[in-house]
Design an enzyme around this catalytic site. Sequence first.
Site, short mmCIF file in Angstrom:
data_model
loop_
_atom_site.label_atom_id
_atom_site.label_comp_id
_atom_site.label_asym_id
_atom_site.label_seq_id
_atom_site.Cartn_x
_atom_site.Cartn_y
_atom_site.Cartn_z
N LYS A 116 54.24 95.50 53.63
CA LYS A 116 54.52 96.13 54.92
C LYS A 116 55.46 97.33 54.74
O LYS A 116 55.34 98.34 55.45
CB LYS A 116 55.14 95.11 55.88
CG LYS A 116 54.17 94.09 56.45
CD LYS A 116 54.85 93.26 57.52
CE LYS A 116 53.86 92.32 58.21
NZ LYS A 116 53.33 91.29 57.31
N GLU A 200 63.27 96.36 61.08
CA GLU A 200 62.88 97.44 61.98
C GLU A 200 63.39 97.16 63.39
O GLU A 200 63.65 96.02 63.77
CB GLU A 200 61.37 97.63 62.00
CG GLU A 200 60.57 96.45 62.49
CD GLU A 200 59.07 96.68 62.36
OE1 GLU A 200 58.65 97.44 61.46
OE2 GLU A 200 58.31 96.08 63.15
N ARG A 292 40.78 93.16 56.64
CA ARG A 292 39.74 92.13 56.73
C ARG A 292 39.18 92.12 58.14
O ARG A 292 39.66 92.85 59.01
CB ARG A 292 40.34 90.75 56.42
CG ARG A 292 41.55 90.43 57.30
CD ARG A 292 42.06 89.03 57.09
NE ARG A 292 43.35 88.80 57.70
CZ ARG A 292 43.57 88.55 58.99
NH1 ARG A 292 42.56 88.54 59.84
NH2 ARG A 292 44.79 88.35 59.45
#
Length: 666
Positions: A116, A200, A292
């Site tokens: 990430k 974050e 995916r």
Amino acid sequence: MFDKILIANRGEIACRVIRTCRRLGIRTVAVYSEADADAQHVRQADEAYLIGGPQPADSYLRGEKIIEVARSAGAQAIHPGYGFLSENADFAEAVADAGIAFIGPAAASMRKMGSKAGAKELMQAAGVPVVPGYTGENQEPAHLKAEADKVGYPLMIKAAHGGGGKGMRIVRDPAEFLASLESCQREAKNAFGRDRVLIERYVEKPRHIEIQVFGDTLGNTIHLNERECSAQRRYQKVLEESPSPFVTLELRQRMGEAAVLAARAIDYVNAGTVEFIVGQDGQFYFMEINTRLQVEHPVTECVTGLDLVAWQLQVAAGGALPLAQDQVPVEGHAIEVRLYAEDPEAGFLPGSGKLERLRLPEASPGVRIDSGVVEGDTVTIFYDPMIAKLIVHGADRPEALSRLREALARCEVVGPKSNIGFLERLVRHPAVVEATIDTGYLDRHLEEFMPAAGEVDHDLLMAATVARLLGDEEATRERAERSGDPTSPWAIADGWRLGHGSRRSLAFGQGDQRIELHASGSDGHYQIEHDGGHVAVAGARLAGSELTLRIGDRGRRFLVLDREHHVLVHDGQQRLRLQPLAMYQHEAGAGATGADNVVAPMPGRVVVVKAAAGDTVEAGQEVMVIEAMKMELSLKAPRAGTIAEIRAEAGDFVEADAVLVAMEPA
């Protein structure tokens, strides 16, 4: 196109891929674990091969074994589904190295998104909006705390590798940061094998909007519009819909362009999802790309009329995308909910066991069922407890919601507990109906979606009682017809006995509550006594599953979904399930030993032990954490006292109801 593919997954996604392959004339190969020998994907595939034990690490995560099976079976491609190895770059690379097509993005693209932190930096460089935060490699707690203080609170700690809501914590108070960090890192380590995190800024009351993207090997990349997944509980999606009622035409265009930009930045091929968090002001920020197919892809299929699995196969075979961006159709509104074996009233504790009875609405142009189980199958402890996905499609959102309510009313699960009642309350809640729900609403207001303790709807209770009375009368008539004297007065099911009036007594159980009623009359006309009151019921008739009757001077209609295992009735708004009990029985006394033990609520693996024999603990203090069905469960001391014995260690697999921590007697 391929002649034969292997599906490296299980459950409803494996069955979903098999259906598309069958339609296209492609043969399918399934793999299965010892726990899945009788599973539906095994029964539906053309061939199936055992690959190991029930634990995922011994079967569905054995990439080398899956490739070996693909080679020996002559499969030209492998479809990874979602979960397990679907986002594992090493597996995708090994498949390609074996000369087999991987139905998904290239390993290089996956690796760019596997972290990430790295993904966020890459997207920022590509001009995609990102949330301010810290993504650096220095993972020392003191350094992370300092960076957190710079970002400001509230903030979110997220596992840098992984997804599905695992390894995520919201921190609002600086004093809570280090404890949350420890918990997040431990969960990330257990789930993904790596404990790196990023920090974050937390966007208050955000919407979760994701864009379905597709790319081919010829350089074409498009998006198939958005899905909204803002109805979440602990970061797990509960309801998904398309189009989003929150997104304007202008915002849809900007987000779609950003999603395509993000996909092109990593040379993305095949199906993927770019996930954004959107503030109340309409500002959106990149979260991640799921490399995916998504669990909620059916809602996109319903509004576009496209088969995304067929697109996956075509792209993986080297073909071009079937449509250009301006050719993507959109019609109506679609909504998906997931039926799980879980107990919402016990903290959504996952369930397992045999599906003694499973009733789902019949598929129709407006109703779709994606499921990997049928009645008689077992929901195993080793995998996700999903029973089915229920997807509806309507001309607009109100019609889709109405169709969803009707479809849920016809769902029934007997065996493990399910979340059907929770979903019924969800789709009628004003936050969903008015499309104002944000990603944290369920966690903040969960009590609004739970049944009121001890309350039983009066009319539903009367309907359940009448359904039981009519059932008893029907059974009595059938016995009489089989007897040698069907005209005998003993064949009349009205409760008549010599020297007594025609009065029948019934008892039901609902949770810990016992309900007793008395009824006189027969053949659809009754006087029912309950809780000191009398109710007249007349004109009761049961035609198929539809019960009609008059309660006093009010006509009502109900669905009777079960009279065999339980009595289950539905009034179109809510359901009532009652367990028939013997009218006269002694209640077992409750033992006093439960308060001295901490027991496993379900089978699972011990993650960490936080206490030792001889420790003094407070009531509610966490003493152990176990992992079961992809979630962590915190086990707490039942009372203040001293721990006498710890009976499990980290890594142990424990059975349901096993005593894990024993307290010294009070």
